[in-house]
Design a protein around this motif. Structure first.
Motif, short mmCIF file in Angstrom:
data_model
loop_
_atom_site.label_atom_id
_atom_site.label_comp_id
_atom_site.label_asym_id
_atom_site.label_seq_id
_atom_site.Cartn_x
_atom_site.Cartn_y
_atom_site.Cartn_z
N VAL A 102 35.40 29.61 84.09
CA VAL A 102 35.48 28.20 84.44
C VAL A 102 35.29 28.01 85.95
CG1 VAL A 102 37.04 26.21 84.57
CG2 VAL A 102 36.90 27.57 82.46
N ALA A 103 35.92 28.89 86.73
CA ALA A 103 35.84 28.77 88.19
C ALA A 103 34.42 28.94 88.70
CB ALA A 103 36.76 29.80 88.84
N GLY B 45 31.81 27.89 87.22
CA GLY B 45 31.00 26.75 86.82
C GLY B 45 30.29 26.89 85.49
N ALA B 46 30.63 27.91 84.71
CA ALA B 46 29.99 28.10 83.41
C ALA B 46 30.36 26.96 82.45
CB ALA B 46 30.39 29.44 82.81
N ALA B 47 29.42 26.63 81.55
CA ALA B 47 29.69 25.67 80.48
C ALA B 47 30.27 26.46 79.31
CB ALA B 47 28.41 24.95 80.08
N VAL B 48 31.59 26.60 79.32
CA VAL B 48 32.26 27.50 78.37
C VAL B 48 32.54 26.79 77.06
CG1 VAL B 48 34.27 28.96 77.98
CG2 VAL B 48 33.31 28.74 80.29
N GLU B 49 32.17 27.46 75.96
CA GLU B 49 32.51 26.99 74.62
C GLU B 49 33.35 28.06 73.94
OE1 GLU B 49 28.33 24.59 73.94
OE2 GLU B 49 29.52 25.22 72.20
N LEU B 50 34.54 27.68 73.52
CA LEU B 50 35.49 28.60 72.90
C LEU B 50 35.50 28.37 71.41
CD1 LEU B 50 37.87 30.65 73.16
CD2 LEU B 50 39.37 28.67 73.37
N ILE B 51 35.38 29.45 70.65
CA ILE B 51 35.40 29.38 69.20
C ILE B 51 36.59 30.18 68.70
CG2 ILE B 51 34.14 29.90 67.06
CD1 ILE B 51 31.56 29.76 68.79
N SER B 52 37.56 29.51 68.12
CA SER B 52 38.76 30.17 67.62
C SER B 52 39.59 29.18 66.83
CB SER B 52 39.59 30.73 68.79
OG SER B 52 40.77 31.35 68.30
N PRO B 53 40.19 29.62 65.71
CA PRO B 53 41.06 28.70 64.97
C PRO B 53 42.38 28.44 65.67
CG PRO B 53 41.02 30.87 63.93
CD PRO B 53 39.99 30.89 65.01
N HIS B 54 42.77 29.34 66.58
CA HIS B 54 44.04 29.20 67.29
C HIS B 54 43.84 29.59 68.75
CE1 HIS B 54 45.82 28.93 63.31
NE2 HIS B 54 45.27 30.10 62.99
N VAL B 55 44.69 29.03 69.63
CA VAL B 55 44.65 29.36 71.05
C VAL B 55 46.08 29.49 71.58
CG1 VAL B 55 42.45 28.20 71.46
CG2 VAL B 55 44.58 26.93 71.77
N THR B 56 46.24 30.18 72.71
CA THR B 56 47.54 30.28 73.35
C THR B 56 47.87 28.97 74.06
OG1 THR B 56 46.72 31.06 75.49
CG2 THR B 56 47.10 32.74 73.79
N PRO B 57 49.12 28.73 74.39
CA PRO B 57 49.47 27.49 75.11
C PRO B 57 48.71 27.32 76.42
CG PRO B 57 51.45 28.49 74.21
CD PRO B 57 50.33 29.47 73.98
N SER B 58 48.50 28.41 77.15
CA SER B 58 47.79 28.31 78.42
C SER B 58 46.33 27.93 78.21
CB SER B 58 47.88 29.62 79.19
OG SER B 58 49.18 29.82 79.69
N GLN C 226 45.32 26.25 75.66
CA GLN C 226 45.41 24.85 75.24
C GLN C 226 45.45 23.93 76.45
OE1 GLN C 226 45.90 23.47 71.75
NE2 GLN C 226 45.11 21.80 73.04
N GLY C 227 46.17 24.34 77.48
CA GLY C 227 46.23 23.55 78.70
C GLY C 227 44.86 23.39 79.34
N MET C 228 44.04 24.44 79.33
CA MET C 228 42.69 24.35 79.87
C MET C 228 41.82 23.40 79.05
SD MET C 228 41.98 28.37 80.78
CE MET C 228 40.44 27.99 81.63
N ILE C 229 42.02 23.45 77.73
CA ILE C 229 41.26 22.56 76.84
C ILE C 229 41.65 21.11 77.11
CG2 ILE C 229 40.92 21.91 74.43
CD1 ILE C 229 41.51 24.93 73.79
N ASP C 230 42.95 20.85 77.20
CA ASP C 230 43.44 19.50 77.43
C ASP C 230 42.94 18.95 78.76
OD1 ASP C 230 44.75 19.66 75.03
OD2 ASP C 230 46.72 20.06 75.90
N ALA C 231 42.74 19.83 79.74
CA ALA C 231 42.26 19.42 81.06
C ALA C 231 40.75 19.23 81.08
CB ALA C 231 42.67 20.43 82.12
N GLY C 232 40.08 19.49 79.97
CA GLY C 232 38.64 19.30 79.89
C GLY C 232 37.84 20.39 80.57
N ALA D 193 40.75 23.60 92.42
CA ALA D 193 39.50 22.85 92.54
C ALA D 193 39.61 21.46 91.94
CB ALA D 193 38.36 23.62 91.87
N ALA D 194 40.62 21.27 91.07
CA ALA D 194 40.80 19.98 90.39
C ALA D 194 41.78 19.07 91.12
CB ALA D 194 41.27 20.21 88.96
N GLN D 195 42.16 19.40 92.36
CA GLN D 195 43.15 18.60 93.09
C GLN D 195 42.71 17.14 93.23
OE1 GLN D 195 45.15 20.19 96.67
NE2 GLN D 195 44.42 18.38 97.78
#
Length: 400
Positions: free
Chosen positions: A35-36, A38-51, A53-59, A362-364
């Protein structure tokens, strides 16, 4: 396998599609650096860790909440197979090879067409080391090189501390961890990491280091304190060196002393490494001094975990409202309006307020407001945790 088998190169992944399959702790290590860069990351998984999840929620990345399927790699430039199933990783690797896409296999590195080097950064330099699959060796050399760049000496790789180290990672930027904290992190067998700890540092850990996710997402999923305490104690008793990596400073609303007491009661030695507290470091990075000559002679740091009228609150809000200096509110986003009202019982409604979200990263983002408007302004700007709220004349100094 020899080190000569691999060709070490730097990939420019900015804006390019990178597919990561698997949302566990291995992906949790790799995702921040992708992410740092600048890659356009696509994650494929039925489950994720809370951390994660936090990255996903932050877009920060796109999540496909399902299992891997044929065709998922179409258009990708780079692939990481991070599932817990060797058969799935093998299939992902085969599909990538068929499409001529380089693929890292997290379970069996030698079976992939690319390997992740031990990576470290210092002052604009990126150091990558490959040792033909000898992960401990590559990590040790990387650590020595980075340490030499920082302080002019090679770290003693034979040092092996025992017990638990409570390490403050600072407000988020990996460069703000202390030299001692980074050194102990490099010696860890187990790392128990908070969501707000500098996550890029996890990617620098050698593969044998176990990472335990102790994320506490505000108003969402969280690891219990009992689970964290048990993890620290059981691993230390098993002879492993455990680093409890926290955001900010362990003793500033970080439950660090609670964990020290639990370890001490179990006979586990504890090393405390203070960190740059977000309460002071984050405002400083946003040009908000928490003190200033002739403006503020006191600073009060307050937890916003409970509302002013909550019977569990230990804060004398009426006294706090009468102070003329600086009030720094942590964990206060959800109840910002209630705190502002409590402070306006003794402070002018026009008192300056600065809100800094995700400080040092970087998101400040920085929001300037006043006590009477801050709740509405935060809602309009969609301010989310983590954020620091600074109340007092100092919050207006950089806004003149």
């Amino acid at each position: 396998m020899s080190a000569e088998q691999h060709y070490l190169a730097g990939l420019d992944l900015r804006g390019r599609r990178v597919v990561v399959v698997g949302g566990g702790t291995v992906a949790q290590r790799r995702l921040p650096r992708l992410v740092a860069c600048g890659a356009a990351v696509e994650l494929i998984s039925p489950h994720v860790t809370p951390s994660v999840q936090g990255m996903i929620d932050a877009g920060e990345l796109t999540w496909h909440e399902r299992r891997y399927a044929p065709g998922d790699l179409d258009g990708a430039w780079y692939v990481l197979a991070c599932t817990s199933t060797p058969e799935a990783n093998e299939q992902i690797g085969a599909d990538a090879t068929e499409r001529q896409i380089f693929c890292v296999r997290a379970d069996v590195a030698v079976e992939g067409t690319a390997v992740t080097p031990a990576v470290g950064r210092h002052d604009g330099l990126t150091v990558g080391v490959l040792a033909g699959g000898e992960h401990r060796r590559s990590a040790a050399v990387r650590d020595g090189l980075v340490s030499a760049l920082r302080d002019g000496s090679i770290a003693d790789q034979h040092e092996q501390p025992v017990g638990v180290a409570l390490v403050g990672g600072g407000p988020g930027d990996p460069d703000l961890i202390t030299v001692r904290g980074r050194r102990l992190l490099g010696l860890a067998d187990v790392v128990v990491a908070d969501r707000l700890a500098p996550r890029e540092l996890l990617d620098e850990l050698p593969p044998h280091v176990e990472v335990v996710d102790a994320a506490k997402i505000p108003y969402g999923r969280a690891a219990s304190q009992e689970f964290i305490n048990t993890t620290l104690i059981e691993n230390a008793k098993a002879g492993k060196f455990v680093v409890r990596l926290k955001g900010g400073d362990p003793y500033v609303f970080g439950r660090g002393f609670e964990e020290l007491l639990e370890c001490a009661a179990a006979g586990i030695p504890v090393t405390v490494v203070p960190g740059v507290t977000s309460a002071f470091g984050v405002p400083a990075l946003a040009d908000v001094p928490v003190t200033h000559r002739g403006v503020a002679h006191e600073v009060v740091v307050v937890s916003g975990h409970v509302a002013p009228d909550d019977p569990r609150s230990l804060v004398d809000w009426s006294a706090l409202a009468q102070l003329r200096g600086t009030v720094v509110l942590m964990m206060a986003v959800e109840r910002a309006g209630a705190f502002a009202s409590a402070l306006m019982a003794g402070r002018p409604a026009s008192t300056p307020v600065a809100v800094i979200q995700e400080g040092s990263t970087a998101a400040q983002r920085v929001l300037r407001s006043t006590l009477d408007s801050v709740a509405a302004d935060m809602a309009a700007a969609d301010i989310r945790p983590p954020a620091i709220i600074v109340v007092g004349p100092v919050a207006g100094l950089g806004n003149s």
